[in-house]
Design a protein around this motif. Structure first.
Motif, PDB file in Angstrom:
ATOM      1  N   SER A 188       3.565  -7.186   8.625  1.00  0.00           N
ATOM      2  CA  SER A 188       3.712  -5.691   8.487  1.00  0.00           C
ATOM      3  C   SER A 188       3.419  -5.410   7.109  1.00  0.00           C
ATOM      4  N   PRO A 189       2.213  -5.476   6.518  1.00  0.00           N
ATOM      5  CA  PRO A 189       1.849  -5.301   5.221  1.00  0.00           C
ATOM      6  C   PRO A 189       2.138  -3.622   4.857  1.00  0.00           C
ATOM      7  N   GLN A 190       2.284  -3.602   3.572  1.00  0.00           N
ATOM      8  CA  GLN A 190       2.736  -2.178   3.373  1.00  0.00           C
ATOM      9  C   GLN A 190       1.712  -1.126   3.310  1.00  0.00           C
ATOM     10  N   LEU A 220     -11.280  -2.315  -7.965  1.00  0.00           N
ATOM     11  CA  LEU A 220     -11.951  -1.590  -6.897  1.00  0.00           C
ATOM     12  C   LEU A 220     -11.434  -1.767  -5.399  1.00  0.00           C
ATOM     13  N   VAL A 221     -10.726  -1.050  -4.683  1.00  0.00           N
ATOM     14  CA  VAL A 221     -10.291  -1.412  -3.333  1.00  0.00           C
ATOM     15  C   VAL A 221     -11.559  -1.221  -2.463  1.00  0.00           C
ATOM     16  N   GLU A 222     -11.507  -2.346  -1.683  1.00  0.00           N
ATOM     17  CA  GLU A 222     -12.665  -2.512  -0.673  1.00  0.00           C
ATOM     18  C   GLU A 222     -12.107  -2.156   0.460  1.00  0.00           C
ATOM     19  N   LEU A 223     -12.738  -1.435   1.229  1.00  0.00           N
ATOM     20  CA  LEU A 223     -12.300  -0.902   2.740  1.00  0.00           C
ATOM     21  C   LEU A 223     -13.544  -1.288   3.639  1.00  0.00           C
ATOM     22  N   PRO A 224     -13.375  -2.542   4.315  1.00  0.00           N
ATOM     23  CA  PRO A 224     -14.632  -2.921   5.073  1.00  0.00           C
ATOM     24  C   PRO A 224     -15.022  -2.301   6.191  1.00  0.00           C
ATOM     25  N   PRO A 225     -16.218  -1.971   6.124  1.00  0.00           N
ATOM     26  CA  PRO A 225     -16.794  -1.392   7.470  1.00  0.00           C
ATOM     27  C   PRO A 225     -17.389  -2.326   8.307  1.00  0.00           C
ATOM     28  N   ALA A 271      -9.231   8.027   0.116  1.00  0.00           N
ATOM     29  CA  ALA A 271      -8.605   8.237  -0.734  1.00  0.00           C
ATOM     30  C   ALA A 271      -7.163   7.774  -0.557  1.00  0.00           C
ATOM     31  N   GLN A 272      -6.643   8.149   0.588  1.00  0.00           N
ATOM     32  CA  GLN A 272      -5.171   7.907   1.003  1.00  0.00           C
ATOM     33  C   GLN A 272      -4.960   6.373   1.018  1.00  0.00           C
ATOM     34  N   LEU A 273      -5.920   5.831   1.773  1.00  0.00           N
ATOM     35  CA  LEU A 273      -5.907   4.468   1.895  1.00  0.00           C
ATOM     36  C   LEU A 273      -5.811   3.224   0.678  1.00  0.00           C
ATOM     37  N   ARG A 274      -6.854   4.042  -0.418  1.00  0.00           N
ATOM     38  CA  ARG A 274      -6.787   3.333  -1.660  1.00  0.00           C
ATOM     39  C   ARG A 274      -5.427   3.527  -2.099  1.00  0.00           C
ATOM     40  N   GLU A 275      -4.932   4.473  -2.448  1.00  0.00           N
ATOM     41  CA  GLU A 275      -3.563   4.245  -2.899  1.00  0.00           C
ATOM     42  C   GLU A 275      -2.512   3.571  -2.298  1.00  0.00           C
ATOM     43  N   ALA A 276      -2.477   3.532  -0.922  1.00  0.00           N
ATOM     44  CA  ALA A 276      -1.657   2.470  -0.221  1.00  0.00           C
ATOM     45  C   ALA A 276      -1.953   1.265  -0.400  1.00  0.00           C
ATOM     46  N   VAL A 277      -3.280   0.710  -0.657  1.00  0.00           N
ATOM     47  CA  VAL A 277      -3.606  -0.613  -0.856  1.00  0.00           C
ATOM     48  C   VAL A 277      -2.882  -1.030  -2.301  1.00  0.00           C
ATOM     49  N   GLY A 300       1.127  -7.391  -1.648  1.00  0.00           N
ATOM     50  CA  GLY A 300       0.626  -8.379  -0.948  1.00  0.00           C
ATOM     51  C   GLY A 300      -0.707  -8.581  -0.830  1.00  0.00           C
ATOM     52  N   VAL A 301      -1.526  -7.261  -1.086  1.00  0.00           N
ATOM     53  CA  VAL A 301      -2.997  -7.253  -1.057  1.00  0.00           C
ATOM     54  C   VAL A 301      -3.684  -8.360  -1.486  1.00  0.00           C
ATOM     55  N   GLU A 302      -4.770  -8.880  -0.843  1.00  0.00           N
ATOM     56  CA  GLU A 302      -5.712  -9.981  -1.429  1.00  0.00           C
ATOM     57  C   GLU A 302      -6.449  -9.401  -2.647  1.00  0.00           C
ATOM     58  N   ARG A 303      -6.497 -10.103  -3.641  1.00  0.00           N
ATOM     59  CA  ARG A 303      -7.623  -9.897  -4.885  1.00  0.00           C
ATOM     60  C   ARG A 303      -8.636 -10.722  -4.707  1.00  0.00           C
TER      61      ARG A 303
END
Length: 300
Positions: free
Chosen positions: A13-15, A182-187, A270-276, A281-284
């Motif tokens: 359950s990642p944040q 830079l947050v990546e949100l994969p499509p 934008a909301q998801l970027r802030e959460a990431v 625990g998010v991968e870098r």
């Protein structure tokens, strides 16, 4: 060797998901005439082709904004700078309705066909066009997802905070650049309406017209897969495609179905970027360009 990583992407359950089984991010590209003009300046003389794309701002976009308002859901709209210049009132209406507007180049020419200087011009000129409407984007999507190895660095260097162009994951991660994270949100192509609905005889930007039921079947399968594996369901739509009446009705049904699942949360980019960024625990990762040996691969 594969790039080493930090953090665990297998956390139950990642944040960044905020307790949801999956995150749904509804995105719309308001491309207007740009994809056709990117195929050749001569198509500006083709009245049918230009009118086909003008449907985007004239009819498709207002219809989709109306459907989103029915559910009080905020979405992310990717806008090329030229479209912002040609249809300023339509683009401003997106912001007025409470949605996010993000950067989508200036001309919609694929970055992989440009020089580094030309790609940077696309970033800067597109940003100027949005700023002229008092829109200050946080996110970026490469036209046709044709990102280069320079795209992430360039995006971060001009102040953008997330990208949605790379397809090596189905969960968000952070790209480490010299200008910052830079947050990546994969499509993915399977969640793009272009592959379901795009048809134009000239220029040939697509040659398929599938029924909305088929698209729904594909997208719901991916939605339930993301719910099982804890991913990002990022749907990419175009208002000149999904804004057609039957397809718009199918989108309404899709949203209703997502809500009925009960364990999926909607977020803008934008909301998801802030959460990431808030999730330790998010991968870098650092991007590592692939080097192809000319002796092994002689064809350029």
């Amino acid at each position: 060797m594969p790039q080493s990583t930090t953090g665990s992407i297998d956390s139950p359950s990642p944040q960044w998901r905020g307790g949801a089984a999956a995150i749904a991010m509804l995105t719309f590209a308001v491309d207007g005439e740009t994809p056709v003009l990117a195929a050749g300046r001569r198509y500006a003389q083709h009245a049918m082709a230009m009118s086909h794309q003008a449907y985007d701002a004239r009819r498709g976009l207002p219809r989709l904004l109306g459907i989103l308002a029915e559910f009080d859901i905020s979405a992310t709209f990717f806008v090329p700078g030229l479209c912002a210049e040609r249809w300023p009132h339509a683009i401003s209406a997106i912001v007025e309705a409470g949605h996010e507007v993000a950067h989508h180049s200036y001309s919609h020419r694929p970055s992989t066909e440009l020089t580094p200087a030309e790609e940077r011009w696309e970033f800067e000129r597109g940003l100027e066009a949005l700023h002229a409407l008092d829109i200050h984007p946080v996110g970026y999507r490469s036209p046709m997802w044709a990102a280069t190895w320079n795209s992430a660095e360039t995006a971060t260097s001009i102040g953008l905070g997330y990208d949605t162009s790379l397809m090596d994951d189905d969960r968000p991660y952070i790209i480490e650049t010299t200008a910052g994270p830079l947050v990546e949100l994969p499509p993915h192509w399977s969640l793009d309406d272009w592959e379901q609905y795009a048809y134009l005889n000239e220029p040939r930007i697509g040659n398929i017209i599938e029924p909305p039921e088929k698209a729904m079947q594909l997208w719901l399968a991916e939605l339930d897969g993301m719910r099982e594996f804890g991913g990002l369901f990022q749907l990419t739509m175009h208002s000149f495609l999904s804004g057609r009446p039957g397809r718009a009705r199918a989108l309404r049904t899709l949203i209703e179905t997502i809500l009925e699942r009960g364990d999926v949360a909607f977020r803008t980019g934008a909301q998801l970027r802030e959460a990431v960024l808030a999730d330790p625990g998010v991968e870098r990762r650092k991007l590592e360009p692939v080097v192809a040996d000319p002796h092994t691969y002689p064809n350029w």
